[in-house]
Design an enzyme around this catalytic site. Structure first.
Site, mmCIF file in Angstrom:
data_model
loop_
_atom_site.group_PDB
_atom_site.id
_atom_site.type_symbol
_atom_site.label_atom_id
_atom_site.label_comp_id
_atom_site.label_asym_id
_atom_site.label_seq_id
_atom_site.Cartn_x
_atom_site.Cartn_y
_atom_site.Cartn_z
ATOM 1 N N GLU A 1 23.965 -7.666 24.608
ATOM 2 C CA GLU A 1 25.248 -8.360 24.597
ATOM 3 C C GLU A 1 26.264 -7.495 23.839
ATOM 4 O OE1 GLU A 1 24.015 -13.090 24.677
ATOM 5 O OE2 GLU A 1 23.799 -12.006 22.791
ATOM 6 N N ASN B 1 21.654 -16.880 22.875
ATOM 7 C CA ASN B 1 21.216 -17.866 21.879
ATOM 8 C C ASN B 1 21.939 -19.206 22.031
ATOM 9 O OD1 ASN B 1 19.112 -16.562 20.631
ATOM 10 N ND2 ASN B 1 20.423 -15.511 19.160
ATOM 11 N N SER C 1 22.547 -11.813 15.421
ATOM 12 C CA SER C 1 22.355 -12.724 16.555
ATOM 13 C C SER C 1 23.177 -13.985 16.364
ATOM 14 C CB SER C 1 20.874 -13.073 16.697
ATOM 15 O OG SER C 1 20.404 -13.646 15.501
ATOM 16 N N HIS D 1 24.244 -6.725 20.550
ATOM 17 C CA HIS D 1 23.074 -7.581 20.281
ATOM 18 C C HIS D 1 21.915 -7.269 21.226
ATOM 19 C CE1 HIS D 1 21.143 -11.801 20.130
ATOM 20 N NE2 HIS D 1 20.650 -11.035 19.188
HETATM 21 N N1 CAA Z 1 7.260 -1.257 22.706
HETATM 22 C C1 CAA Z 1 7.067 -0.668 23.901
HETATM 23 N N2 CAA Z 1 6.575 -1.304 24.975
HETATM 24 C C2 CAA Z 1 6.237 -2.611 24.824
HETATM 25 C C3 CAA Z 1 6.407 -3.302 23.597
HETATM 26 C C4 CAA Z 1 6.937 -2.563 22.513
HETATM 27 N N3 CAA Z 1 7.145 -3.127 21.307
HETATM 28 N N4 CAA Z 1 6.020 -4.592 23.767
HETATM 29 C C5 CAA Z 1 5.619 -4.717 25.047
HETATM 30 N N5 CAA Z 1 5.746 -3.519 25.678
HETATM 31 C C6 CAA Z 1 5.487 -3.234 27.092
HETATM 32 C C7 CAA Z 1 4.011 -3.043 27.397
HETATM 33 O O1 CAA Z 1 3.611 -1.704 27.203
HETATM 34 C C8 CAA Z 1 3.953 -3.442 28.860
HETATM 35 O O2 CAA Z 1 4.421 -2.374 29.689
HETATM 36 P P1 CAA Z 1 4.029 -2.310 31.283
HETATM 37 O O3 CAA Z 1 4.284 -3.662 31.881
HETATM 38 O O4 CAA Z 1 4.950 -1.251 31.821
HETATM 39 O O5 CAA Z 1 2.582 -1.951 31.285
HETATM 40 C C9 CAA Z 1 5.002 -4.565 28.963
HETATM 41 O O6 CAA Z 1 5.892 -4.375 27.862
HETATM 42 C C10 CAA Z 1 4.380 -5.933 28.885
HETATM 43 O O7 CAA Z 1 3.654 -6.025 27.656
HETATM 44 P P2 CAA Z 1 2.198 -6.662 27.533
HETATM 45 O O8 CAA Z 1 1.451 -6.445 28.800
HETATM 46 O O9 CAA Z 1 1.592 -6.193 26.260
HETATM 47 O O10 CAA Z 1 2.458 -8.191 27.263
HETATM 48 P P3 CAA Z 1 3.270 -9.228 28.098
HETATM 49 O O11 CAA Z 1 3.195 -8.973 29.572
HETATM 50 O O12 CAA Z 1 2.840 -10.516 27.549
HETATM 51 O O13 CAA Z 1 4.777 -8.955 27.644
HETATM 52 C C11 CAA Z 1 6.665 -9.338 26.306
HETATM 53 C C12 CAA Z 1 5.189 -9.000 26.312
HETATM 54 C C13 CAA Z 1 7.474 -8.165 26.870
HETATM 55 C C14 CAA Z 1 7.056 -9.566 24.856
HETATM 56 C C15 CAA Z 1 6.874 -10.621 27.208
HETATM 57 O O14 CAA Z 1 5.997 -11.633 26.812
HETATM 58 C C16 CAA Z 1 8.289 -11.151 27.140
HETATM 59 O O15 CAA Z 1 9.182 -10.653 27.802
HETATM 60 N N6 CAA Z 1 8.485 -12.223 26.333
HETATM 61 C C17 CAA Z 1 9.797 -12.829 26.143
HETATM 62 C C18 CAA Z 1 10.545 -12.060 25.088
HETATM 63 C C19 CAA Z 1 11.897 -12.641 24.838
HETATM 64 O O16 CAA Z 1 12.295 -13.658 25.387
HETATM 65 N N7 CAA Z 1 12.643 -11.978 23.946
HETATM 66 C C20 CAA Z 1 13.938 -12.441 23.530
HETATM 67 C C21 CAA Z 1 13.755 -13.176 22.248
HETATM 68 S S1 CAA Z 1 15.274 -13.859 21.711
HETATM 69 C C22 CAA Z 1 15.968 -12.602 20.854
HETATM 70 O O17 CAA Z 1 15.448 -11.547 20.644
HETATM 71 C C23 CAA Z 1 17.321 -12.884 20.382
HETATM 72 C C24 CAA Z 1 17.477 -13.284 19.000
HETATM 73 O O18 CAA Z 1 18.588 -13.201 18.559
HETATM 74 C C25 CAA Z 1 16.390 -13.873 18.173
#
Ligand code: CAA
Length: 295
Positions: A152, A190, A119, A140
């Site tokens: 990405e 990022n 990342s 990414h």
């Molecule tokens: N595997 C499979 N499915 C998953 C999962 C996983 N690990 N985690 C969540 N899900 C699915 C759930 O089954 C659910 O599916 P449906 O909507 O179809 O029923 C859906 O995702 C939503 O999950 P939840 O209802 O449990 O929880 P939520 O609505 O709070 O969503 C989340 C969880 C998807 C993590 C959401 O909060 C989100 O999008 N958060 C932001 C995440 C983000 O910004 N990520 C980027 C981080 S930065 C990065 O990664 C870059 C880096 O370099 C560090």
């Protein structure tokens, strides 16, 4: 070039999510970890994620079973000799990544494309240590990889346009949306995300509002799925500090300078959900506890 066989090096949080996505899209997927216990842990994570996918109705039980059947684990990189594409997702330490690519370069055919899921590290620094800098790029993914729709595709100054085109098509086959970008610190997401997250920590340091009110403001005022502190806890305070340090080293811009509070929380071991405590407290299942303990 057509990709059918994919290798993923590293079967941790990101590696297991990436491998699962590849297998679900129909690719023969081989994963490598240093030890069988890490392979077992990775498959446990894949199984629970596939169960969520089925529960959410995004795949049938048969489709999930077929995806799982397309995945195999190994502890030897020598087994990657028939792969068309290898995605590296090991620890964010340049020496560790260079060592992996050095070994792969000796084992894989000249056509095999190498990608890093880094990342924040520089793609060309890894590419230049191999005999295939033109077939080397960044790929990414975002956490959680089975859910997040963006990948990405990072083009280093050595990466050929043909490699970018192949990866663009590959990401589309995964059912994700590719965004092509240059090999610059933080790439697209990022580069924008880190100053925002660090700004939230600085707002907290300056007493502008509480952790909960800042998170609620962003969730309710901007419709983000998570507030900045929930997201930092989710991705890990140590990871955020590491990325900020790399961006600051490159840009020398105060907006990406790690705030004192972030450094101190990492030193205290408050690394986020995985450690049971970050800006919030978590139970043993990683569920957020209702109270906000941050002082
Ligand atoms: N595997 C499979 N499915 C998953 C999962 C996983 N690990 N985690 C969540 N899900 C699915 C759930 O089954 C659910 O599916 P449906 O909507 O179809 O029923 C859906 O995702 C939503 O999950 P939840 O209802 O449990 O929880 P939520 O609505 O709070 O969503 C989340 C969880 C998807 C993590 C959401 O909060 C989100 O999008 N958060 C932001 C995440 C983000 O910004 N990520 C980027 C981080 S930065 C990065 O990664 C870059 C880096 O370099 C560090």
């Amino acid at each position: 070039m057509e990709i059918t066989k994919v290798g993923v090096v590293g079967f941790g949080l990101m590696g297991s999510g990436i491998a699962q996505v590849c297998a679900q899209a129909g690719f023969d997927t081989l994963v490598r970890e240093v030890d069988q216990s890490f392979i077992d842990k990775g498959f446990a994570r894949v199984d629970s994620s596939l169960a969520r996918v089925v529960k959410a109705g995004r795949a049938t039980e048969d489709q999930a079973k077929a995806a799982r059947g397309r995945m195999r684990g190994t502890t030897s990189l020598a087994d990657f000799n028939d792969r068309d594409l290898v995605i590296e997702a090991v620890i964010e330490v340049i020496g560790a990544k260079k060592q992996v690519f050095g070994e792969l370069d000796a084992v894989c055919g000249p056509e095999t494309i190498f990608c890093s899921n880094t990342s924040s590290l520089t793609i060309v620094e890894m590419a230049a240590t191999t005999k295939r800098p033109d077939r080397f790029a960044g790929l990414h993914f975002f956490n959680p990889a089975p859910v997040m729709p963006l990948v990405e595709v990072v083009q280093a100054i050595t990466t050929s346009d043909a490699t970018v085109a192949t990866l663009h098509a590959f990401v589309t086959k995964l059912g994700k949306t590719p965004a092509v970008c240059k090999d610059t610190p933080g790439f697209i997401v990022n580069r924008l995300l880190v100053p925002y997250l660090l700004g939230a920590i600085r707002a907290l340091e300056q007493g502008v509002a509480t952790v909960e009110d800042i998170d609620n403001a962003v969730k309710l005022g901007l419709r983000h799925p998570m507030g900045p502190f929930e997201l930092i806890d989710y991705t890990g305070l140590d990871i955020n500090l590491h990325v900020a340090n790399i961006l600051f080293e490159e840009f020398r811009d105060p907006s990406v300078a790690p705030p004192a509070l972030l450094k101190r929380m990492v030193l205290a071991g408050r690394l986020g959900a995985k450690a049971g405590r970050g800006f919030y407290e978590y139970d043993e299942k990683g569920q957020k506890k209702p109270s906000t303990p941050t002082k």
